[in-house]
Structures are given as C-alpha cells and as structure tokens.
Scaffold this motif. Structure first.
Motif, PDB file in Angstrom:
ATOM      1  N   ASN A 164       9.186 -37.808  -3.622  1.00 52.31           N
ATOM      2  CA  ASN A 164       8.998 -37.049  -4.927  1.00 52.31           C
ATOM      3  C   ASN A 164      10.175 -36.893  -5.835  1.00 52.31           C
ATOM      4  O   ASN A 164      10.215 -37.196  -6.927  1.00 52.31           O
ATOM      5  N   LEU A 165      11.060 -36.250  -5.319  1.00 54.87           N
ATOM      6  CA  LEU A 165      12.481 -36.037  -5.999  1.00 54.87           C
ATOM      7  C   LEU A 165      13.115 -37.533  -6.311  1.00 54.87           C
ATOM      8  O   LEU A 165      13.640 -37.523  -7.334  1.00 54.87           O
ATOM      9  N   THR A 166      12.998 -38.342  -5.469  1.00 54.18           N
ATOM     10  CA  THR A 166      13.683 -39.577  -5.759  1.00 54.18           C
ATOM     11  C   THR A 166      12.880 -40.348  -6.850  1.00 54.18           C
ATOM     12  O   THR A 166      13.511 -40.878  -7.915  1.00 54.18           O
ATOM     13  N   ASN A 167      11.573 -40.346  -6.885  1.00 54.66           N
ATOM     14  CA  ASN A 167      10.832 -40.818  -7.848  1.00 54.66           C
ATOM     15  C   ASN A 167      11.057 -40.310  -9.315  1.00 54.66           C
ATOM     16  O   ASN A 167      10.818 -41.167 -10.318  1.00 54.66           O
ATOM     17  N   GLN A 168      11.433 -38.846  -9.400  1.00 51.37           N
ATOM     18  CA  GLN A 168      11.735 -38.502 -10.757  1.00 51.37           C
ATOM     19  C   GLN A 168      12.973 -38.582 -11.237  1.00 51.37           C
ATOM     20  O   GLN A 168      13.412 -38.239 -12.332  1.00 51.37           O
ATOM     21  N   TYR A 194       4.584 -27.471  -1.932  1.00 50.91           N
ATOM     22  CA  TYR A 194       4.303 -27.748  -3.416  1.00 50.91           C
ATOM     23  C   TYR A 194       5.351 -26.970  -4.264  1.00 50.91           C
ATOM     24  O   TYR A 194       6.019 -26.291  -3.768  1.00 50.91           O
ATOM     25  N   GLY A 195       5.630 -28.038  -5.398  1.00 50.16           N
ATOM     26  CA  GLY A 195       6.551 -27.555  -6.514  1.00 50.16           C
ATOM     27  C   GLY A 195       6.010 -28.060  -7.779  1.00 50.16           C
ATOM     28  O   GLY A 195       4.890 -28.622  -7.711  1.00 50.16           O
ATOM     29  N   LYS A 200      13.799 -28.358  -6.760  1.00 48.80           N
ATOM     30  CA  LYS A 200      14.671 -28.729  -5.645  1.00 48.80           C
ATOM     31  C   LYS A 200      13.893 -28.818  -4.486  1.00 48.80           C
ATOM     32  O   LYS A 200      12.970 -27.784  -4.235  1.00 48.80           O
ATOM     33  N   GLU A 201      14.464 -29.450  -3.437  1.00 55.93           N
ATOM     34  CA  GLU A 201      13.538 -29.357  -2.167  1.00 55.93           C
ATOM     35  C   GLU A 201      13.637 -27.898  -1.461  1.00 55.93           C
ATOM     36  O   GLU A 201      12.618 -27.407  -1.205  1.00 55.93           O
ATOM     37  N   LYS A 202      14.589 -27.242  -1.622  1.00 55.17           N
ATOM     38  CA  LYS A 202      14.635 -26.130  -0.965  1.00 55.17           C
ATOM     39  C   LYS A 202      13.514 -24.878  -1.652  1.00 55.17           C
ATOM     40  O   LYS A 202      13.551 -23.756  -1.052  1.00 55.17           O
ATOM     41  N   TYR A 203      13.272 -25.256  -2.699  1.00 59.40           N
ATOM     42  CA  TYR A 203      12.491 -24.273  -3.545  1.00 59.40           C
ATOM     43  C   TYR A 203      10.690 -24.744  -3.395  1.00 59.40           C
ATOM     44  O   TYR A 203      10.000 -24.138  -4.010  1.00 59.40           O
ATOM     45  N   TYR A 204      10.618 -25.811  -2.880  1.00 59.18           N
ATOM     46  CA  TYR A 204       9.011 -26.201  -2.519  1.00 59.18           C
ATOM     47  C   TYR A 204       8.398 -25.272  -1.540  1.00 59.18           C
ATOM     48  O   TYR A 204       9.054 -24.850  -0.600  1.00 59.18           O
ATOM     49  N   MET A 205       7.286 -24.790  -1.647  1.00 59.43           N
ATOM     50  CA  MET A 205       6.507 -23.673  -1.150  1.00 59.43           C
ATOM     51  C   MET A 205       5.520 -23.913  -0.460  1.00 59.43           C
ATOM     52  O   MET A 205       4.660 -25.013  -0.875  1.00 59.43           O
ATOM     53  N   GLU A 206       4.947 -23.239   0.690  1.00 57.89           N
ATOM     54  CA  GLU A 206       3.868 -23.355   1.191  1.00 57.89           C
ATOM     55  C   GLU A 206       2.754 -22.364   0.636  1.00 57.89           C
ATOM     56  O   GLU A 206       3.090 -21.265   0.351  1.00 57.89           O
ATOM     57  N   TRP A 207       1.644 -22.761   0.535  1.00 57.43           N
ATOM     58  CA  TRP A 207       0.403 -22.009   0.012  1.00 57.43           C
ATOM     59  C   TRP A 207      -0.407 -21.513   1.246  1.00 57.43           C
ATOM     60  O   TRP A 207      -0.933 -22.409   1.886  1.00 57.43           O
ATOM     61  N   LYS A 208      -0.364 -20.406   1.412  1.00 59.64           N
ATOM     62  CA  LYS A 208      -1.116 -19.843   2.523  1.00 59.64           C
ATOM     63  C   LYS A 208      -2.382 -19.490   2.184  1.00 59.64           C
ATOM     64  O   LYS A 208      -2.937 -18.822   1.421  1.00 59.64           O
ATOM     65  N   PRO A 209      -3.370 -20.028   2.824  1.00 58.09           N
ATOM     66  CA  PRO A 209      -4.729 -20.050   2.861  1.00 58.09           C
ATOM     67  C   PRO A 209      -5.266 -18.550   2.976  1.00 58.09           C
ATOM     68  O   PRO A 209      -4.972 -17.868   4.173  1.00 58.09           O
TER      69      PRO A 209
END
Length: 403
Positions: A164-168, A194-195, A200-209
């Motif tokens: 995703n980051l490369t494509n942007q 998700y971001g 940035k990669e380190k700030y992508y987060m997990e959405w906990k159900p």
C-alpha cells in the motif's frame, strides 16, 4: 497449493463475505484486471446522484468538480486527498445557471447510510506512472474509498502494508489514492491492520472486534448474529472486516472519525471509536461519565472527534475543555487550531465567566490552576471559592454546555 492459489483462496473468502446479502451485502463489480480503472467510476456516481433526485446540470457540475479535485496532484497527495475529503463530507456548491443560487450536492448520504451504494472489485488495474493492481477496492457511490492488500497465512501482514505504501509513492499510482480513506492489509492468521493515506507502517492499527454498548440489551440483534457467525468460522480477518465495513459503521467512520492534523491524515483507533460512541449514547440520555485513557492512547484526538460531533449535532451546544497542566492547555489549543477548529483559550477566572455568560464562543479551554495555587500545586478549593465570588448575580452559562 502454490502461493498464488493460497492468496487466491483468501481473496475468494473475503469477496464472498462482502457479497453475502445476509452479512455485508456489497455489490460485486467483478475482476477488473483487464480494465484501466480510475478512482471515480462516473457512471456509478451519476446513477447514485440521479436516485438522490439531483438534476442533470447539478450532477454534471458536481461530478466535474469532484473529478477535477481528485486529479489535481500539483500540491501532492496529502492536499489532494484533503480537498476530496472536504467535498465528500460537505458536498459541492453548484449553480444550475449563472444567475441561480448555489445548491449543495452531497456525494454521500450520511444521515441514511444504507441509501448509499456499496461495492467491491478485485484485481483493480490502475495505470499511472506504473501499472499496479490492488487486490481489492471498496467503492462508495462509485468513489474508491478503501484499498486492501491480502496475504497468505504464512506471509506477514507487513508485506501488504508496504505494498500500500509503495503504491502511494510518486512514480507509482499515488493519484488513485486521492479519494481513498482507508488502507487495509490482512491475512487469516494476523487479521487486518488499517491506516489511511500516507500512514507510516508503524502506525497501522489492529481493529479489535468488540461492542461499545453497556449491556447486551442495547446491542443490535443483527450485529450480534453476524459476529456470532464470524466467531463460529474462527476467522479473525472476517470478524475485523465486518467491524470496519458494516455499512452504518463505515459511513460513520468516514464522516466522523477522519481528521487532517497539521500535515498528517489520521483515522481513529478502535478504543477511541467505542469510547466516543458510548459517550454519544450517554449524552442522548442526559448522562455524564468518564472515558479512561492510558498514556499515549489518543485522548486529545478523542476530545477533538467528540467535540466536533457535539457541536455539529446541536446549534445550541458549546464545549468547555478543562485541563490541569500548562502543556496540556497549550496542546489543546495547538491541536484544535491544527485541525482548523476555532478554540478560545481563557486567560483568567473573570475571562472564563465572561465568555460563559455570553453566547459567542462554542469551544473553549481553561486551565484550572490559573485560578489559585498552594505549595506549587493547584489549589482547587481556592479555585472554586474564586469562581463563586466572581459569579455575577443571576449568572447562568449560556447555551447547552458540555464540560
């Protein structure tokens, strides 16, 4: 099975999950590998706007403005994405004739989420400086609003984030992301991360159900049914996809939980979302409460999103933010100004009371120890005493006050 077959199986399960009419019920646009795709499918957008009742001249003007804004990369992806978001949230002001008054054409129906058109496409070929093919693209009324990269179980989700980051990046397909609000990467072991654009990669987060309701009786029975189905399948990825892409929640996330903060676009963490939704429920019942945060968990942005929601949903509302440290008071002012929100930082007890006694300011912040100190610490008893003494006769804070 080959690597391609493994990823293909994951992608098939995700597509089927989105298409399932009893779960997410997104329209399937097909495999778009052989097409040259843009981030705005004009035919779909025009069809949606016709259903909304707009005339052809208004539709022509609105679509032209949105496409022009999405194509304008002269100031880079961040500014282009910010300008597109402004149109998605507030609509386009269009005149049917040069003499007529402007009318607002809305690209999203935020009040009635299910009135929007939700669709998913796979292997979406995009040709800009290079040719790239995101695994999945989510379209809202014909506008690309989410891009997803899926990996096999043995490949880290980080690989999808980096794609995703490369494509942007400039020189790849950055212009496609001018309309995108969520960037997703996932597999069936780690689930999804998700971001948003340029996260940035380190700030992508997990959405906990998880649910945000205080008790089971308040939860939507349909939500409970679908989550139970996902848990029965023992598929973390599908559970998290449902949590993010349920139609009502997805519209809510786009409308109320995206922010452009001093050159960085941000979306909420799951704990911020649940905390704010519970607070909204309390406010509707005229109840108060506390949202507890750990250090670094995003309390400032929680306040920003919550106060923006309060002020946008009541013409009579006003918000007072009280902190107990100079740096927090300054942080409040900087943060709100950074997201183009007008906030008044009070200078004294008299200043606070004078402003509360008037109707002018909707958003204020105040520092409690400006009004009294004892031994280097805030003297709250003195603060309350000063407030009481300074109150004019018959004082009443004007408008509907949220503290």
């Amino acid at each position: 099975m080959s690597i391609g077959d493994t990823e293909r199986a994951t992608q098939n399960r995700v597509v089927d999950f989105f298409r399932n009419r009893y779960i997410l019920d997104y329209e399937y646009l097909g495999n778009l590998k052989s097409e040259m795709n843009k981030n705005i499918r004009e035919d779909r957008l025009r069809a949606y706007l016709r259903i909304c009742g707009y005339g052809e001249k208004l539709i022509d003007g609105a679509v032209t403005e949105l496409v022009k804004t999405a194509d304008d990369m002269t100031q880079g992806l961040y500014i282009a994405n910010q300008e597109v978001y402004r149109l998605l949230k507030y609509g386009a002001k269009i005149r049917e004739t040069p003499e007529s008054a402007p009318q607002t054409v809305y690209f999203i129906d935020a009040e009635n989420p299910t009135n929007n058109h939700f669709s998913i496409a796979e292997e979406v070929t995009v040709v800009e400086c290079q040719e790239k093919r995101p695994d999945l693209v989510i379209y809202l009324n014909g506008i690309a609003v989410a891009v997803m990269e899926l990996k096999k179980k043995s490949a880290s989700v980080s690989n999808g984030i980096r794609q995703n980051l490369t494509n942007q990046r400039d020189g790849f397909i950055a212009p496609f992301f001018t309309t995108v609000q969520f960037c997703i990467a996932g597999n069936e072991i780690e689930g999804l991360r998700y971001g948003t654009t340029l996260t940035k990669e380190k700030y992508y987060m997990e959405w906990k159900p998880d649910g945000f309701h205080e008790n089971e009786e308040e939860r939507d029975p349909e939500d409970i049914r679908i989550m139970a189905y996902c848990e029965h399948m023992d598929n973390l990825l599908l559970q998290q996809l449902y949590q993010l892409f349920d139609k009502k929640r997805f519209i809510d996330l786009i409308e109320n939980f995206v922010i452009f903060d001093k050159g960085k676009k941000k979306v909420c963490r799951y704990n911020q979302y649940y905390g704010i939704k519970r607070t909204q429920s309390h406010l509707a019942k005229q109840k108060g409460g506390i949202i507890w945060h750990t250090q670094g968990s995003g309390k400032t942005l929680t306040m920003v999103w919550l106060s923006k929601w309060i002020l946008s949903h009541s013409d009579d509302a006003r918000v007072l933010i009280v902190t107990d440290r100079d740096e927090l008071d300054e942080q409040m002012e900087r943060t709100y100004k950074g997201v183009n929100e007008k906030i008044v930082r009070t200078k004294s007890c008299d200043d606070l009371l004078r402003r509360l006694n008037a109707y002018d300011d909707s958003l204020l912040c105040s520092l409690v120890q400006k009004f009294g100190r004892r031994g280097g610490e805030a003297d709250y008893d003195k603060y309350i005493d000063e407030l009481k003494k300074a109150l004019p006769s018959g004082f009443e804070a004007k408008r509907n006050m949220c503290l």
